[in-house]
Motif scaffolding. Sequence first.
Motif, PDB file in Angstrom:
ATOM      1  N   ARG A  73       0.826  -1.215   0.000  1.00 60.41           N
ATOM      2  CA  ARG A  73       0.000   0.000   0.000  1.00 60.41           C
ATOM      3  C   ARG A  73       0.854   1.257   0.000  1.00 60.41           C
ATOM      4  NH1 ARG A  73      -4.350  -1.955   4.456  1.00 60.41           N
ATOM      5  NH2 ARG A  73      -2.632  -1.295   5.821  1.00 60.41           N
ATOM      6  N   PHE A  74       2.011   1.197   0.657  1.00 63.11           N
ATOM      7  CA  PHE A  74       2.901   2.363   0.647  1.00 63.11           C
ATOM      8  C   PHE A  74       3.469   2.576  -0.754  1.00 63.11           C
ATOM      9  CE2 PHE A  74       7.109   4.314   1.091  1.00 63.11           C
ATOM     10  CZ  PHE A  74       6.730   5.530   1.647  1.00 63.11           C
ATOM     11  N   ILE A  75       3.867   1.484  -1.424  1.00 62.68           N
ATOM     12  CA  ILE A  75       4.353   1.613  -2.803  1.00 62.68           C
ATOM     13  C   ILE A  75       3.265   2.238  -3.673  1.00 62.68           C
ATOM     14  CG2 ILE A  75       5.109   0.341  -4.843  1.00 62.68           C
ATOM     15  CD1 ILE A  75       6.383  -1.714  -2.954  1.00 62.68           C
ATOM     16  N   TYR A  76       2.047   1.754  -3.517  1.00 62.32           N
ATOM     17  CA  TYR A  76       0.911   2.279  -4.284  1.00 62.32           C
ATOM     18  C   TYR A  76       0.713   3.772  -4.005  1.00 62.32           C
ATOM     19  CZ  TYR A  76      -3.980   2.805  -5.796  1.00 62.32           C
ATOM     20  OH  TYR A  76      -5.135   3.215  -6.402  1.00 62.32           O
ATOM     21  N   SER A  77       0.793   4.142  -2.727  1.00 67.78           N
ATOM     22  CA  SER A  77       0.595   5.559  -2.384  1.00 67.78           C
ATOM     23  C   SER A  77       1.689   6.434  -2.984  1.00 67.78           C
ATOM     24  CB  SER A  77       0.542   5.745  -0.868  1.00 67.78           C
ATOM     25  OG  SER A  77       1.816   5.544  -0.268  1.00 67.78           O
ATOM     26  N   GLU A  78       2.929   5.914  -3.044  1.00 69.17           N
ATOM     27  CA  GLU A  78       4.017   6.664  -3.649  1.00 69.17           C
ATOM     28  C   GLU A  78       3.847   6.778  -5.162  1.00 69.17           C
ATOM     29  OE1 GLU A  78       7.195   8.129  -1.960  1.00 69.17           O
ATOM     30  OE2 GLU A  78       5.262   8.337  -0.955  1.00 69.17           O
ATOM     31  N   ILE A  79       3.325   5.730  -5.785  1.00 72.47           N
ATOM     32  CA  ILE A  79       3.048   5.805  -7.226  1.00 72.47           C
ATOM     33  C   ILE A  79       2.000   6.875  -7.499  1.00 72.47           C
ATOM     34  CG2 ILE A  79       2.063   4.575  -9.205  1.00 72.47           C
ATOM     35  CD1 ILE A  79       3.265   2.010  -8.012  1.00 72.47           C
ATOM     36  N   LYS A  80       0.939   6.861  -6.704  1.00 74.53           N
ATOM     37  CA  LYS A  80      -0.122   7.840  -6.912  1.00 74.53           C
ATOM     38  C   LYS A  80       0.389   9.259  -6.679  1.00 74.53           C
ATOM     39  CE  LYS A  80      -3.266   5.176  -8.340  1.00 74.53           C
ATOM     40  NZ  LYS A  80      -3.718   5.321  -9.761  1.00 74.53           N
ATOM     41  N   ARG A  81       1.242   9.429  -5.691  1.00 72.03           N
ATOM     42  CA  ARG A  81       1.837  10.746  -5.456  1.00 72.03           C
ATOM     43  C   ARG A  81       2.738  11.145  -6.618  1.00 72.03           C
ATOM     44  NH1 ARG A  81       6.233  13.219  -2.349  1.00 72.03           N
ATOM     45  NH2 ARG A  81       7.116  11.207  -1.730  1.00 72.03           N
ATOM     46  N   TYR A  82       3.511  10.168  -7.129  1.00 72.91           N
ATOM     47  CA  TYR A  82       4.391  10.432  -8.266  1.00 72.91           C
ATOM     48  C   TYR A  82       3.566  10.825  -9.495  1.00 72.91           C
ATOM     49  CZ  TYR A  82       8.109   9.792 -11.711  1.00 72.91           C
ATOM     50  OH  TYR A  82       9.028   9.982 -12.722  1.00 72.91           O
ATOM     51  N   GLU A  83       2.479  10.103  -9.736  1.00 71.62           N
ATOM     52  CA  GLU A  83       1.631  10.405 -10.897  1.00 71.62           C
ATOM     53  C   GLU A  83       1.028  11.807 -10.783  1.00 71.62           C
ATOM     54  OE1 GLU A  83       0.098   5.975 -12.296  1.00 71.62           O
ATOM     55  OE2 GLU A  83      -1.088   7.088 -10.829  1.00 71.62           O
ATOM     56  N   LYS A  84       0.707  12.215  -9.574  1.00 76.50           N
ATOM     57  CA  LYS A  84       0.123  13.550  -9.369  1.00 76.50           C
ATOM     58  C   LYS A  84       1.155  14.650  -9.516  1.00 76.50           C
ATOM     59  CE  LYS A  84      -2.557  16.201  -5.984  1.00 76.50           C
ATOM     60  NZ  LYS A  84      -3.199  16.173  -4.633  1.00 76.50           N
ATOM     61  N   GLU A  85       2.375  14.397  -9.013  1.00 76.69           N
ATOM     62  CA  GLU A  85       3.381  15.452  -8.979  1.00 76.69           C
ATOM     63  C   GLU A  85       4.290  15.467 -10.205  1.00 76.69           C
ATOM     64  OE1 GLU A  85       5.580  15.358  -5.327  1.00 76.69           O
ATOM     65  OE2 GLU A  85       3.767  15.248  -4.084  1.00 76.69           O
ATOM     66  N   ARG A  86       4.409  14.318 -10.914  1.00 73.78           N
ATOM     67  CA  ARG A  86       5.346  14.275 -12.046  1.00 73.78           C
ATOM     68  C   ARG A  86       4.694  13.757 -13.322  1.00 73.78           C
ATOM     69  NH1 ARG A  86      11.346  12.975  -9.399  1.00 73.78           N
ATOM     70  NH2 ARG A  86      11.189  14.654  -7.847  1.00 73.78           N
ATOM     71  N   ILE A  87       4.447  12.469 -13.419  1.00 75.01           N
ATOM     72  CA  ILE A  87       3.880  11.933 -14.656  1.00 75.01           C
ATOM     73  C   ILE A  87       3.117  10.647 -14.363  1.00 75.01           C
ATOM     74  CG2 ILE A  87       5.934  10.569 -15.225  1.00 75.01           C
ATOM     75  CD1 ILE A  87       5.381  11.176 -18.181  1.00 75.01           C
ATOM     76  N   SER A  88       2.038  10.468 -15.099  1.00 73.22           N
ATOM     77  CA  SER A  88       1.261   9.231 -15.042  1.00 73.22           C
ATOM     78  C   SER A  88       1.279   8.606 -16.430  1.00 73.22           C
ATOM     79  CB  SER A  88      -0.187   9.521 -14.609  1.00 73.22           C
ATOM     80  OG  SER A  88      -0.970   8.343 -14.677  1.00 73.22           O
ATOM     81  N   ASN A  89       1.784   7.384 -16.531  1.00 73.16           N
ATOM     82  CA  ASN A  89       1.855   6.730 -17.839  1.00 73.16           C
ATOM     83  C   ASN A  89       1.727   5.218 -17.671  1.00 73.16           C
ATOM     84  OD1 ASN A  89       4.364   5.869 -16.885  1.00 73.16           O
ATOM     85  ND2 ASN A  89       5.537   7.293 -18.137  1.00 73.16           N
ATOM     86  N   GLN A  90       1.953   4.485 -18.750  1.00 77.90           N
ATOM     87  CA  GLN A  90       1.832   3.029 -18.686  1.00 77.90           C
ATOM     88  C   GLN A  90       2.839   2.423 -17.714  1.00 77.90           C
ATOM     89  OE1 GLN A  90       2.082   1.475 -22.732  1.00 77.90           O
ATOM     90  NE2 GLN A  90      -0.131   1.161 -22.716  1.00 77.90           N
ATOM     91  N   SER A  91       3.994   3.025 -17.591  1.00 77.01           N
ATOM     92  CA  SER A  91       5.021   2.486 -16.706  1.00 77.01           C
ATOM     93  C   SER A  91       4.615   2.596 -15.243  1.00 77.01           C
ATOM     94  CB  SER A  91       6.354   3.201 -16.944  1.00 77.01           C
ATOM     95  OG  SER A  91       6.921   2.811 -18.179  1.00 77.01           O
ATOM     96  N   THR A  92       4.091   3.736 -14.840  1.00 78.25           N
ATOM     97  CA  THR A  92       3.669   3.865 -13.446  1.00 78.25           C
ATOM     98  C   THR A  92       2.522   2.901 -13.159  1.00 78.25           C
ATOM     99  OG1 THR A  92       2.239   5.743 -14.034  1.00 78.25           O
ATOM    100  CG2 THR A  92       4.450   6.241 -13.213  1.00 78.25           C
ATOM    101  N   TYR A  93       1.616   2.748 -14.123  1.00 78.84           N
ATOM    102  CA  TYR A  93       0.529   1.777 -13.929  1.00 78.84           C
ATOM    103  C   TYR A  93       1.080   0.369 -13.835  1.00 78.84           C
ATOM    104  CZ  TYR A  93      -3.066  -1.584 -14.962  1.00 78.84           C
ATOM    105  OH  TYR A  93      -3.872  -2.699 -14.914  1.00 78.84           O
ATOM    106  N   TRP A  94       2.122   0.069 -14.590  1.00 73.94           N
ATOM    107  CA  TRP A  94       2.609  -1.311 -14.653  1.00 73.94           C
ATOM    108  C   TRP A  94       3.191  -1.781 -13.314  1.00 73.94           C
ATOM    109  CZ3 TRP A  94       0.607  -3.279 -18.834  1.00 73.94           C
ATOM    110  CH2 TRP A  94       0.891  -4.605 -19.150  1.00 73.94           C
ATOM    111  N   VAL A  95       3.678  -0.870 -12.509  1.00 75.97           N
ATOM    112  CA  VAL A  95       4.121  -1.257 -11.170  1.00 75.97           C
ATOM    113  C   VAL A  95       2.917  -1.726 -10.354  1.00 75.97           C
ATOM    114  CG1 VAL A  95       5.234  -0.486  -9.043  1.00 75.97           C
ATOM    115  CG2 VAL A  95       6.069   0.333 -11.254  1.00 75.97           C
ATOM    116  N   ILE A  96       1.803  -1.017 -10.470  1.00 68.49           N
ATOM    117  CA  ILE A  96       0.577  -1.449  -9.796  1.00 68.49           C
ATOM    118  C   ILE A  96       0.109  -2.784 -10.352  1.00 68.49           C
ATOM    119  CG2 ILE A  96      -1.834  -0.843  -9.336  1.00 68.49           C
ATOM    120  CD1 ILE A  96      -0.990   2.122  -9.598  1.00 68.49           C
TER     121      ILE A  96
END
Length: 515
Positions: free
Chosen positions: A264-287
């Motif tokens: 859940r912490f990894i997920y929360s960091e991905i969501k924060r990263y997507e909000k502050e920097r970029i959201s793409n297929q790669s960030t989704y692929w970690v999820i």
Amino acid sequence: MAGKVIICLLRNDLRIHDNEALLWAFKHGSQVLPIYCFDPRHFKGTYHFGFAKTGPHRLKFLIESVQDLRCRLKSKGSGLIVRTGKPEEVIPELIKSVGPEFVSSLVYTQEVTQEEIDVEAALNKSCGVKIQTFWNSTLFHKDDLSFSIKQLPDVFSQFRKRAETECSVRSVIPTPETFKPLPQGIEEGNIPTCEDLGVENVPQDSRTAFPYSGGETSGLDRIKYYFWETDKVAKYKETRNGMIGADYSTKFAPWLAHGCLSPRFIYSEIKRYEKERISNQSTYWVIFELLWRDYFRFVAMKYGNEIFFLNGIRRMHLPWKKDTNAFIAWKEGRTGVPYVDANMRELAATGFMSNRGRQNVASFLTKDLKLDWRLGAEWFESMLIDHDVCSNYGNWQYSAGIGNDPRQDRKFNMVKQGLDYDPNGDYIRLWIPELNQVKGGDVHTVWALNSTVLSRANVVLAQTYPKPLVIAPEWGRHMGKVGGATRGGGRGCGGQQQPTKRGMDFYFKNTQPRQ
């Protein structure tokens, strides 16, 4: 001793962040006793084939993780009790030494496979205190699924679609600035060494793709580096099938397997990263990969011990073969198929292998050699730093065609895969130095090179490097793509002209669960 003491048994949840069991104990107890037990059963042989259940690479990572957890707890005013022994025997003795009248409850994180469930049942029987349990290991909480475990889809894509559209991920639990202290008079105990537990301590191989220590601290540092310092997560989908180096993939798996990182912490960091920097297929692929991990844990809950049975959750009777020499060649990286051998040598030397490599060596064992898939699963259990019982056995059944793969006949082409993911042969030469003078992609099919080329490369088949155990007919379709001028006159296994198929018809009948 004043107030109530809560004992928190830590197992595969070696962290203080987002650890519901541990944080509940500190919230509700006047004093808390966090404890980790090095269970001697974890250092015996695997059930069917007797491999060391916890090999040297994983044990080293585990010890480092326990050491780090003790340091982190101490930094917040607490500590970690460490014992060597069975939890169901250690915990009652600990309760007795504290005073049963002072211990209000025992808390731990639930597990799902038989050995761990048996420990929980024994604890519930032997401790004589209230038991409080939590679900702490998956991205989606099992209680938040929109379907029962019995209704879990048998195909991952169906599970993923329902989970993503019908379920939500719980928030990360905040970590207090300070924790309550250990009760006085309780000896914390020494953390054992590998040698104390009867396992050889191995040095780190300089070629490893996982040059990291165990523990929550290094896991959190890895997230910071991979997300925020380098932005490598933004290209994860493009690089995840790499073979060399630390940064082609997240490398989160070992920390997840030991519970040093919360999904859940990894997920929360991905969501924060997507909000502050970029959201793409790669960030989704970690999820997406975290969802696979969830899925195999839920599959283990649905099917129980069937994830360990020879016939798999599909209950399929396949004619698995038994060939000790072939298995030894596979596990030692001496099959004569360089792409397989390089991956298996990396595993033996480092305890790590890329996801691409795992898929290929599993396919080779089960589809080319047609050996009992449990040989591979138990060898991985012994060797992998990131061994997770649900993911390991679920993936092996998937590869063997008796699990959750909707395509029972899925088979990887070793030559094509090698050329696709290691086109110049750099990975092969890194792990098979006896082939380091074979140039370019020719190294993937060294058995097909003519005698002149082999001589120049100082390779003598069956002497300096083995002839292949098998040569699959489909490999020939890709041979011409590798430096055709160097081909010709190559002989296959046993002196047969390639391509050829070889068979060894033996069968394991044992369908008992892992113990």
